[in-house]
Scaffold this motif. Structure first.
Motif, short mmCIF file in Angstrom:
data_model
loop_
_atom_site.label_atom_id
_atom_site.label_comp_id
_atom_site.label_asym_id
_atom_site.label_seq_id
_atom_site.Cartn_x
_atom_site.Cartn_y
_atom_site.Cartn_z
N TYR A 16 0.85 -1.19 0.00
CA TYR A 16 0.00 0.00 0.00
C TYR A 16 0.88 1.24 0.00
O TYR A 16 2.10 1.16 0.15
CB TYR A 16 -0.95 0.00 1.20
CG TYR A 16 -0.25 0.09 2.54
CD1 TYR A 16 -0.11 1.31 3.19
CD2 TYR A 16 0.26 -1.04 3.15
CE1 TYR A 16 0.54 1.40 4.42
CE2 TYR A 16 0.90 -0.97 4.36
CZ TYR A 16 1.03 0.26 5.00
OH TYR A 16 1.67 0.34 6.19
N CYS A 17 0.27 2.39 -0.18
CA CYS A 17 0.98 3.66 -0.19
C CYS A 17 0.54 4.46 1.04
O CYS A 17 -0.62 4.40 1.46
CB CYS A 17 0.65 4.43 -1.46
SG CYS A 17 1.43 6.04 -1.57
N GLU A 18 1.45 5.23 1.62
CA GLU A 18 1.12 6.02 2.80
C GLU A 18 0.33 7.29 2.47
O GLU A 18 -0.28 7.87 3.36
CB GLU A 18 2.40 6.43 3.54
CG GLU A 18 3.05 5.30 4.26
CD GLU A 18 4.26 5.77 5.07
OE1 GLU A 18 4.76 6.87 4.81
OE2 GLU A 18 4.67 5.01 5.94
N HIS A 19 0.33 7.71 1.22
CA HIS A 19 -0.27 9.00 0.89
C HIS A 19 -1.44 8.93 -0.09
O HIS A 19 -2.22 9.86 -0.14
CB HIS A 19 0.81 9.93 0.29
CG HIS A 19 2.02 10.04 1.14
ND1 HIS A 19 2.02 10.68 2.36
CD2 HIS A 19 3.28 9.56 0.97
CE1 HIS A 19 3.22 10.61 2.90
NE2 HIS A 19 4.01 9.93 2.07
N SER A 20 -1.55 7.87 -0.86
CA SER A 20 -2.58 7.85 -1.92
C SER A 20 -3.97 7.64 -1.33
O SER A 20 -4.16 7.04 -0.28
CB SER A 20 -2.27 6.75 -2.94
OG SER A 20 -2.51 5.48 -2.38
N GLY A 21 -4.95 8.15 -2.07
CA GLY A 21 -6.34 8.02 -1.64
C GLY A 21 -6.89 6.62 -1.80
O GLY A 21 -7.80 6.21 -1.09
N SER A 22 -6.34 5.85 -2.74
CA SER A 22 -6.84 4.50 -2.94
C SER A 22 -6.43 3.56 -1.81
O SER A 22 -7.01 2.50 -1.65
CB SER A 22 -6.35 3.95 -4.28
OG SER A 22 -4.95 3.85 -4.29
#
Length: 125
Positions: A16-22
């Motif tokens: 996962y990403c720490e900043h993306s909305g998805s």
């Protein structure tokens, strides 16, 4: 899924990403529901990867060597947990067929059956 008492799912890797909305839903469940899921399933090795700019996904590795990739982009918390449980409950093998249905084209000795057959009057004759 357990086959002969041996759990088939060996490892789950969550990216996962720490900043993306998805990835916001997966970030919401990591400190709460995901920890409960990990404690309930100690036989599975869990790995969490933070990769910038990527959509969330899960890769499940089974004892047979098969890997299943499941994107979790925009999935809500309940659906993410359901997907994790589904990956845990599958064996990693392709579904097997148990044979084709056998349908005869000829009539039986007794005759054809249909739902409007009146068996009470047929037995009296």
């Amino acid at each position: 899924m357990s086959r002969n008492g041996v759990w088939q799912l060996k490892k789950m890797c969550i990216t996962y990403c720490e900043h993306s909305g998805s990835s916001k839903y997966i970030r919401n469940i990591l400190p709460t529901d995901f920890i409960k899921f990990k404690e309930a399933n100690p036989q599975i090795e869990f790995e969490e990867k933070v990769v910038s700019g990527c959509h969330p996904s899960v890769t499940a590795t089974y004892l047979s060597g098969k890997e299943k990739f499941l994107p979790l982009r925009g999935r809500e918390e309940e659906k993410i947990i359901k997907h994790l449980q589904n990956l845990r409950d599958t064996s990693g093998f392709k579904p097997t067929k148990f044979g084709d249905r056998y349908i005869k084209k000829t009539d039986t000795i007794q005759g054809l059956w249909h739902p409007f057959l009146d068996l009470k009057n047929a037995q009296q004759q």
